[in-house]
Design an enzyme around this catalytic site. Sequence first.
Site, mmCIF file in Angstrom:
data_model
loop_
_atom_site.group_PDB
_atom_site.id
_atom_site.type_symbol
_atom_site.label_atom_id
_atom_site.label_comp_id
_atom_site.label_asym_id
_atom_site.label_seq_id
_atom_site.Cartn_x
_atom_site.Cartn_y
_atom_site.Cartn_z
ATOM 1 N N SER A 128 0.979 -1.402 -0.090
ATOM 2 C CA SER A 128 -0.151 -0.046 -0.121
ATOM 3 C C SER A 128 0.753 1.528 0.015
ATOM 4 C CB SER A 128 -1.001 -0.015 1.157
ATOM 5 O OG SER A 128 -0.246 -0.313 2.308
ATOM 6 N N GLU A 129 1.978 1.220 -0.130
ATOM 7 C CA GLU A 129 2.882 2.373 -0.034
ATOM 8 C C GLU A 129 2.604 3.392 -1.066
ATOM 9 O OE1 GLU A 129 5.363 -0.856 2.253
ATOM 10 O OE2 GLU A 129 3.990 -0.762 0.491
ATOM 11 N N VAL A 130 2.264 3.136 -2.146
ATOM 12 C CA VAL A 130 2.100 4.126 -3.246
ATOM 13 C C VAL A 130 0.793 5.058 -2.850
ATOM 14 C CG1 VAL A 130 0.281 2.449 -4.474
ATOM 15 C CG2 VAL A 130 1.766 4.028 -5.798
ATOM 16 N N GLY A 133 2.086 7.055 0.737
ATOM 17 C CA GLY A 133 3.127 8.087 0.328
ATOM 18 C C GLY A 133 4.583 7.492 1.210
ATOM 19 N N VAL A 134 4.652 6.171 1.322
ATOM 20 C CA VAL A 134 5.878 5.774 2.097
ATOM 21 C C VAL A 134 6.858 5.173 0.891
ATOM 22 C CG1 VAL A 134 6.877 4.135 3.498
ATOM 23 C CG2 VAL A 134 4.596 5.467 3.974
#
Length: 222
Positions: A128-130, A133-134
């Site tokens: 889920s980083e996209v 914002g990670v």
Amino acid sequence: MIDYEKVGELHLVTMNDGANTICPEWHQRMLEILDTVEADCGQGTSLVLTGVDKFFCSGLNLEKLMTLSPEQMGPFGRRMAEIHQRFLILPCPTVAAVNGHAFAGGAFMALSCDYRIMREDKGWFCISEVDVGVPIPPAMMGILQGKLPANTARDALLTGKRYTAVEGMAAGIVDSKASAETLLDQAKALANKLATKEPGIFKTLKQTWFGPMADALVAEAG
């Protein structure tokens, strides 16, 4: 936060703190458990990693991370890299019983195990980083590249797709699915079956295959 017990020759590791987010205390407990497991990885041993209720592991506890100083963030990153490194080359077979949501860092924990069985009626596997914002460091990208088919790694990374068990099997993320009632039993059965392999050669083959990936994690973390 994380329970540990040995059932026969099987090491059972259960994350049991709600959404099971990763924080410094989580790191400390997991490293203690890994010390115990690594000291007892002889013939017939194996490990199952799971969660409780609807969460496997929801990734980093961003609220707690925001309270860490720059001086504390370095050790946090090194401990996270060490945990993935040790799971990747653990001398005994490892199976993730993905009982519920596995997001971000939690998805990477599942990928760091040798096999994955996912609950069929609840839970998503999601890089889920996209969407949050990670950034993902290059060495962590290596886990995606080494564990997933190329197209699956690309889509999981760039779209943040939430995979069900059925979709995860089709995409090559998980090896099988199970009902909530049989998930843990199936994971234990697979782990015990793998544990019949000769431990010396099993360890050597894992280290040969995943060693470069594991070494990159530690080298990048400094």
